[in-house]
Design a protein around this motif. Structure first.
Motif, mmCIF file in Angstrom:
data_model
loop_
_atom_site.group_PDB
_atom_site.id
_atom_site.type_symbol
_atom_site.label_atom_id
_atom_site.label_comp_id
_atom_site.label_asym_id
_atom_site.label_seq_id
_atom_site.Cartn_x
_atom_site.Cartn_y
_atom_site.Cartn_z
ATOM 1 N N ASP A 128 15.373 31.228 -7.036
ATOM 2 C CA ASP A 128 15.461 30.288 -5.912
ATOM 3 C C ASP A 128 14.103 30.117 -5.235
ATOM 4 O OD1 ASP A 128 18.156 29.818 -6.310
ATOM 5 O OD2 ASP A 128 18.770 31.424 -4.935
ATOM 6 N N ILE A 129 13.418 31.229 -5.013
ATOM 7 C CA ILE A 129 12.079 31.144 -4.417
ATOM 8 C C ILE A 129 11.131 30.413 -5.362
ATOM 9 C CG2 ILE A 129 10.073 32.483 -3.671
ATOM 10 C CD1 ILE A 129 11.984 34.583 -2.608
ATOM 11 N N CYS A 130 11.271 30.689 -6.641
ATOM 12 C CA CYS A 130 10.437 30.026 -7.642
ATOM 13 C C CYS A 130 10.617 28.510 -7.562
ATOM 14 C CB CYS A 130 10.805 30.542 -9.024
ATOM 15 S SG CYS A 130 9.856 29.820 -10.353
ATOM 16 N N LYS A 131 11.857 28.060 -7.522
ATOM 17 C CA LYS A 131 12.137 26.626 -7.450
ATOM 18 C C LYS A 131 11.582 26.030 -6.159
ATOM 19 C CE LYS A 131 15.865 23.228 -7.755
ATOM 20 N NZ LYS A 131 14.895 22.198 -7.696
ATOM 21 N N ARG A 132 11.719 26.740 -5.043
ATOM 22 C CA ARG A 132 11.189 26.224 -3.770
ATOM 23 C C ARG A 132 9.675 26.111 -3.797
ATOM 24 N NH1 ARG A 132 15.157 29.631 -0.095
ATOM 25 N NH2 ARG A 132 13.978 31.242 -1.132
ATOM 26 N N LEU A 133 9.007 27.092 -4.392
ATOM 27 C CA LEU A 133 7.547 27.032 -4.477
ATOM 28 C C LEU A 133 7.086 25.883 -5.375
ATOM 29 C CD1 LEU A 133 6.696 30.826 -4.739
ATOM 30 C CD2 LEU A 133 6.174 29.295 -2.831
ATOM 31 N N ILE A 134 7.782 25.674 -6.494
ATOM 32 C CA ILE A 134 7.433 24.569 -7.388
ATOM 33 C C ILE A 134 7.662 23.233 -6.672
ATOM 34 C CG2 ILE A 134 8.063 23.384 -9.534
ATOM 35 C CD1 ILE A 134 6.506 25.933 -10.047
ATOM 36 N N ASP A 135 8.790 23.113 -5.959
ATOM 37 C CA ASP A 135 9.083 21.871 -5.227
ATOM 38 C C ASP A 135 8.056 21.614 -4.128
ATOM 39 O OD1 ASP A 135 11.270 21.402 -6.837
ATOM 40 O OD2 ASP A 135 12.721 22.194 -5.393
ATOM 41 N N ALA A 136 7.634 22.671 -3.445
ATOM 42 C CA ALA A 136 6.623 22.519 -2.397
ATOM 43 C C ALA A 136 5.291 22.053 -2.989
ATOM 44 C CB ALA A 136 6.441 23.836 -1.649
ATOM 45 N N THR A 181 7.446 28.783 -21.736
ATOM 46 C CA THR A 181 8.336 29.800 -21.170
ATOM 47 C C THR A 181 7.559 31.022 -20.721
ATOM 48 O OG1 THR A 181 8.782 30.646 -23.383
ATOM 49 C CG2 THR A 181 10.361 29.071 -22.474
ATOM 50 N N GLY A 182 6.382 31.242 -21.304
ATOM 51 C CA GLY A 182 5.564 32.376 -20.887
ATOM 52 C C GLY A 182 5.122 32.259 -19.441
ATOM 53 N N ILE A 183 4.689 31.058 -19.031
ATOM 54 C CA ILE A 183 4.258 30.864 -17.641
ATOM 55 C C ILE A 183 5.453 30.938 -16.701
ATOM 56 C CG2 ILE A 183 4.322 28.332 -17.602
ATOM 57 C CD1 ILE A 183 1.498 30.313 -16.092
ATOM 58 N N GLN A 184 6.609 30.492 -17.167
ATOM 59 C CA GLN A 184 7.814 30.589 -16.344
ATOM 60 C C GLN A 184 8.197 32.048 -16.132
ATOM 61 O OE1 GLN A 184 10.728 28.249 -18.445
ATOM 62 N NE2 GLN A 184 10.171 26.381 -17.367
ATOM 63 N N LYS A 185 8.189 32.832 -17.193
ATOM 64 C CA LYS A 185 8.541 34.249 -17.079
ATOM 65 C C LYS A 185 7.547 34.984 -16.193
ATOM 66 C CE LYS A 185 10.942 34.670 -21.483
ATOM 67 N NZ LYS A 185 10.933 35.282 -22.822
ATOM 68 N N LYS A 186 6.281 34.638 -16.321
ATOM 69 C CA LYS A 186 5.245 35.297 -15.515
ATOM 70 C C LYS A 186 5.477 35.044 -14.026
ATOM 71 C CE LYS A 186 0.235 35.672 -15.085
ATOM 72 N NZ LYS A 186 -1.059 35.205 -15.592
ATOM 73 N N LEU A 187 5.772 33.797 -13.676
ATOM 74 C CA LEU A 187 6.000 33.461 -12.273
ATOM 75 C C LEU A 187 7.266 34.133 -11.754
ATOM 76 C CD1 LEU A 187 5.282 31.944 -9.708
ATOM 77 C CD2 LEU A 187 6.423 29.931 -10.640
#
Length: 91
Positions: A57-65, A42-48
């Protein structure tokens, strides 16, 4: 004298030497592997998400890309890759 019939699996083995007699066990193992891959710190998720000003939403798009560009990596790898790319590009 009675002739015994040869089971159909015998011919599959002769034609295809990669015959696996227990495909059901292999199918059961795959969901366990995906559960392990979805455990992301969760630390890396919070950081991003903080780097993206809370825009999930942008986070999910970047991960999907990243998943499309670099297939076959662990879920944690994608989160770290996107985070490091953002930090590198902002410097």
């Amino acid at each position: 004298m009675a002739f015994k019939t040869i089971p159909p699996d015998f011919w599959n083995l002769k034609l295809n030497q990669n015959f696996n007699p227990k495909p059901a066990q292999k199918a059961q193992q795959q969901p366990q592997q995906t559960k392990q891959q979805t455990n992301v710190d969760t630390g890396i998720q919070k950081k991003l998400i903080n780097l993206l000003n809370g825009d999930k939403d942008i986070c999910k798009r970047l991960i999907d890309a990243a998943k499309r560009k670099y297939p076959g990596q662990s879920e944690h790898w994608y989160w770290e890759k996107v985070t490091e790319d953002l930090l590198r590009d902002r410097a």
